[in-house]
Structure formats: structure tokens, C-alpha cells
Write a protein that holds these residues in place. Sequence first.
Motif, PDB file in Angstrom:
ATOM      1  N   PHE A  68      48.373 -46.922   2.390  1.00 25.57           N
ATOM      2  CA  PHE A  68      49.504 -47.057   2.011  1.00 25.57           C
ATOM      3  C   PHE A  68      50.123 -46.280   3.026  1.00 25.57           C
ATOM      4  O   PHE A  68      49.492 -45.190   3.625  1.00 25.57           O
ATOM      5  CB  PHE A  68      49.602 -46.307   0.446  1.00 25.57           C
ATOM      6  CG  PHE A  68      48.982 -46.093  -0.850  1.00 25.57           C
ATOM      7  CD1 PHE A  68      50.225 -47.915  -1.583  1.00 25.57           C
ATOM      8  CD2 PHE A  68      48.011 -46.623  -1.517  1.00 25.57           C
ATOM      9  CE1 PHE A  68      49.037 -48.627  -1.987  1.00 25.57           C
ATOM     10  CE2 PHE A  68      47.099 -47.259  -2.339  1.00 25.57           C
ATOM     11  CZ  PHE A  68      48.302 -48.588  -2.691  1.00 25.57           C
ATOM     12  N   ALA A  69      51.370 -46.032   2.945  1.00 22.68           N
ATOM     13  CA  ALA A  69      51.879 -45.366   4.231  1.00 22.68           C
ATOM     14  C   ALA A  69      53.101 -44.146   3.964  1.00 22.68           C
ATOM     15  O   ALA A  69      53.849 -43.796   4.304  1.00 22.68           O
ATOM     16  CB  ALA A  69      53.314 -46.537   4.921  1.00 22.68           C
ATOM     17  N   ASP A  70      53.049 -44.119   1.793  1.00 26.04           N
ATOM     18  CA  ASP A  70      53.410 -42.633   1.522  1.00 26.04           C
ATOM     19  C   ASP A  70      53.136 -41.827   0.990  1.00 26.04           C
ATOM     20  O   ASP A  70      52.000 -41.896   0.677  1.00 26.04           O
ATOM     21  CB  ASP A  70      55.165 -43.237   1.475  1.00 26.04           C
ATOM     22  CG  ASP A  70      54.784 -43.900  -0.059  1.00 26.04           C
ATOM     23  OD1 ASP A  70      53.899 -44.691  -0.299  1.00 26.04           O
ATOM     24  OD2 ASP A  70      56.066 -44.023  -1.090  1.00 26.04           O
ATOM     25  N   SER A  74      53.499 -46.377  -3.392  1.00 30.36           N
ATOM     26  CA  SER A  74      54.378 -46.834  -3.246  1.00 30.36           C
ATOM     27  C   SER A  74      54.614 -47.810  -2.057  1.00 30.36           C
ATOM     28  O   SER A  74      55.885 -48.921  -2.480  1.00 30.36           O
ATOM     29  CB  SER A  74      55.701 -46.315  -4.101  1.00 30.36           C
ATOM     30  OG  SER A  74      56.721 -45.510  -2.473  1.00 30.36           O
ATOM     31  N   ARG A  75      54.347 -47.561  -0.527  1.00 30.35           N
ATOM     32  CA  ARG A  75      54.578 -48.692   0.087  1.00 30.35           C
ATOM     33  C   ARG A  75      53.785 -48.790   0.555  1.00 30.35           C
ATOM     34  O   ARG A  75      52.851 -47.622   1.091  1.00 30.35           O
ATOM     35  CB  ARG A  75      55.331 -47.590   1.402  1.00 30.35           C
ATOM     36  CG  ARG A  75      56.771 -47.744   0.814  1.00 30.35           C
ATOM     37  CD  ARG A  75      57.967 -47.413   2.090  1.00 30.35           C
ATOM     38  NE  ARG A  75      57.787 -46.376   2.676  1.00 30.35           N
ATOM     39  CZ  ARG A  75      57.561 -45.670   3.402  1.00 30.35           C
ATOM     40  NH1 ARG A  75      57.147 -46.894   4.091  1.00 30.35           N
ATOM     41  NH2 ARG A  75      57.304 -45.006   4.114  1.00 30.35           N
ATOM     42  N   PRO A  76      53.066 -50.142   0.545  1.00 32.60           N
ATOM     43  CA  PRO A  76      51.527 -50.424   1.269  1.00 32.60           C
ATOM     44  C   PRO A  76      51.120 -50.220   2.780  1.00 32.60           C
ATOM     45  O   PRO A  76      52.642 -50.405   4.013  1.00 32.60           O
ATOM     46  CB  PRO A  76      51.816 -51.430   1.136  1.00 32.60           C
ATOM     47  CG  PRO A  76      52.764 -51.920  -0.147  1.00 32.60           C
ATOM     48  CD  PRO A  76      53.048 -51.350  -0.627  1.00 32.60           C
ATOM     49  N   VAL A  82      55.805 -48.950  10.797  1.00 31.94           N
ATOM     50  CA  VAL A  82      55.752 -47.473  12.170  1.00 31.94           C
ATOM     51  C   VAL A  82      55.021 -46.773  12.088  1.00 31.94           C
ATOM     52  O   VAL A  82      55.592 -46.316  11.260  1.00 31.94           O
ATOM     53  CB  VAL A  82      57.225 -47.868  12.576  1.00 31.94           C
ATOM     54  CG1 VAL A  82      57.683 -47.034  13.266  1.00 31.94           C
ATOM     55  CG2 VAL A  82      58.394 -49.225  12.204  1.00 31.94           C
ATOM     56  N   MET A  83      54.115 -46.758  12.806  1.00 31.31           N
ATOM     57  CA  MET A  83      54.099 -45.343  13.412  1.00 31.31           C
ATOM     58  C   MET A  83      53.389 -44.134  14.327  1.00 31.31           C
ATOM     59  O   MET A  83      53.359 -45.001  15.277  1.00 31.31           O
ATOM     60  CB  MET A  83      51.915 -45.379  12.382  1.00 31.31           C
ATOM     61  CG  MET A  83      51.130 -44.359  12.499  1.00 31.31           C
ATOM     62  SD  MET A  83      49.458 -44.641  11.911  1.00 31.31           S
ATOM     63  CE  MET A  83      48.461 -44.790  13.513  1.00 31.31           C
ATOM     64  N   GLY A 241      62.710 -45.727   6.134  1.00 27.77           N
ATOM     65  CA  GLY A 241      62.079 -46.379   5.311  1.00 27.77           C
ATOM     66  C   GLY A 241      61.039 -47.259   5.858  1.00 27.77           C
ATOM     67  O   GLY A 241      59.651 -47.568   5.326  1.00 27.77           O
ATOM     68  N   THR A 242      60.546 -47.675   7.104  1.00 27.89           N
ATOM     69  CA  THR A 242      60.008 -48.327   7.570  1.00 27.89           C
ATOM     70  C   THR A 242      58.556 -47.309   8.737  1.00 27.89           C
ATOM     71  O   THR A 242      57.432 -48.005   8.544  1.00 27.89           O
ATOM     72  CB  THR A 242      60.153 -48.754   8.766  1.00 27.89           C
ATOM     73  OG1 THR A 242      60.529 -47.917  10.221  1.00 27.89           O
ATOM     74  CG2 THR A 242      61.907 -50.279   8.583  1.00 27.89           C
TER      75      THR A 242
END
Length: 396
Positions: A68-70, A74-76, A82-83, A241-242
Motif C-alpha cells: 500500500f501507498a498510504d 486504501s491505495r495499492p 509516485v515516490m 493523491g498520486t
Amino acid sequence: MRFTTIVVMAACLVLSTRATGSLQAQSPRPDADLDSLIAKHMTDANIMGIGAAVIADRRVVWTKGYGFADYGRSRPFTPDTVMYVASITKSFTGVAMMRAVREGRLSLDADINKYLPFRVVNPHRPDALITLRHLATHTSGIKDRWDVFRAGYHYGGEPAVPLGDFLANYFTADGVHYSRDNFLDARPGALREYSNIGAALAGFIVERAFGEPLRTYARRHIFAPLQMGNTAWRLSDVAPGTDSTLFVSQNGLAIPIPPYELTDYPSSGIRTSVSDLSKFFIALLNGGEYQGARILDAEMTAEMTRFQFSDANRPENFPASEGNSGLFWRTKFNGTRVGHGGNDPGVSAEMQADLAGQTGIILFMNTSVAGADQRSMLEILRALWVYAESLQVSRR
């Protein structure tokens, strides 16, 4: 890479993360053992999210996201997430530098003071010239003094001090951060000392050569030609959000940390995705060109990626057994791979290729690990590399 120490106080997260995500590409499908291994190590090291790509014959043949990204899961985490990639940024600065060299704006072997509004002189070797080639191979003699360097992390906003002012205060005798300890007691070229501030100085010189910030120059001449729509040099330029939250693995937890910007952004500032970075990496492996888009001519790409050290000019503390260096480009794993990596609070990222530039991998982790947990990252890298080599063999 950036080597930092951080103490994070934040809300606790669940003890483990699950490795999930959908296959983004493609053919051939990886062995299920790869997914299982990555999932295991993510759980073992409390890694929240991972993105990866495998390159064969200078093409992306497999890419996938896990976890996950969060914080809320909630965000895969996907190949398009973006990282911040920390010191991988230096290779982007390197491309801009080589473009300036090609245009005759800069010379790799001239005294850098030719390009600066202040003078940079090693007080231990006042008559020795420092060049861009020294800065780009980390042999300039410039050191990162931690008590100054750590103040360059700005959580929740962009740095208040302009890059040029920070550098002037570090390098000029009347600067507030000046010290003889900012330099090694050695002539340029004699020792290799990884220096983020030295890389930032190179980036500042490039900005002055082009008369504009790296963030705008790179957008036109690197990001746009390669269609890197998810890449930016500043967090404020990233689409909301990205981007991924960053985490620190600590005491069995993945702890979220606030986003941050850095004063020395030419050294570490790029935000990108696995999908976008793959294009940039392949371009460097392919003489500066990716699918008809050219960011650097073949001669300058060859010079940037060429091994700069020989028996005649090798730094005393960097034996051949440890590898070699290009210009903001270096060998990894004792000289068996090339590319660059990035490590910072909440970040572990790698782009690596074989010496022929045919086989490669990219790995993003939105969680920084330390101690025994670093073994999990190495095992994931190893598994990706084994898979990449198996694809290369199968395509012969």
C-alpha cells in the motif's frame, strides 16, 4: 545514497503489511515463488509498499506493485505510484550536467570557480582545483558535515533558504556554516568521499549554466521527451493523491512520517514512479535514447556511464575490488552491476543493470529499514535479479 539517522515519533501502524496488488504487465508471467518471497519479506521487515520492474534487452518485461501507498491501506502501491527516490536524483542532475557540457556551457575539467558567484577552496589544499568531474565522482574532497546537513530536511514545506545561499554559507570563509571540517585533508581525486553537498554544488552550477532551476529544465528536456508524466523535482509539482506516504520500520511497526523537501535538492529531490524511472534508466543504458526520444547524445551518455577510475587515477580508499564510478553513476555489488540507489528516511530505491546494460531491475520501497531488516531488501533484490537473468536466458 544518502545515509541519515532519524528518530521518528508517530502513531503506530499495524504490525505487519500484506503484499497485494495486481499484475501491471505482462508477459511472461513470473513464477509464483517471487510473489511469495516478496510477501514474506514485506511482512518480516514491516514494509508497507513496494514497486518493481524487470528489464531484459533494454525493455520492461515485467512490473508489479505490492502492498500500500498510504497509512490507511486504501491505495495499492502500483508501478505508477509516485515516490521520492532520494539519491537516484543525482543521475538526473548528471544528465542535465552532460547536456550543458555538450552545449559548451560547462567543462568537466575546468575549475568550478569559473562558474560560481563565490569561491570554493579546500583550506587544506588551497592551490588544488576542484572540477565537475571531481564532484560527479565524489572525489572533490568536500564532506557532508552532519550538524549542518541534517538541517536541510524540511518537513511539511519547501526549504526557506535558497540553494545558492546555503552553499555560499558552507563554502565561503565568512559563511555561517563554514569550517575546515567541510573538506578532507587531501587533494581532489585522492580520496572518494560520498558527498550530497558536493552533488548539490554541481546542480547549482548546472542551474547557473542554463539560467533556470533544474525542476523546470528537467521538465522540458528530460521528463517531457520520455513522457514521464508522474515525475517532478518538487512535491508541489506532484499531482495530489498520486504519491506514496513514507514509512520507517521500527520496533515491529511501519510508522508514517511527514513528507519533506531538501535544501540540497539536486542531490536528492526527484519524485517519480517505477514506470517513469524505467524509461529514464533504459535511456541511459541505450546511449541516451528511449523509444525514439533522446535526452542525451550517445557521446555524452558514454562519458557519463564510462568508468572514470584506472590504476593511474584511482582514489586511494576505493580499490578495484569495490568497483568503479561514472559521473553520478556507479557500480554496485563489487563492480558487477551499474546504476544508482537512494536511501533516506522512508525510502529505499535501486536501479541496477548488468555491465552490458541489457538486464536490469528497479525496486522502490516506501519504507526505510535498518539492522537485520536490511536483509529483507537484499533478498528481494536478489530474487528480482534471478528472475531478470532467467528472462534474459529464455530470450536468447
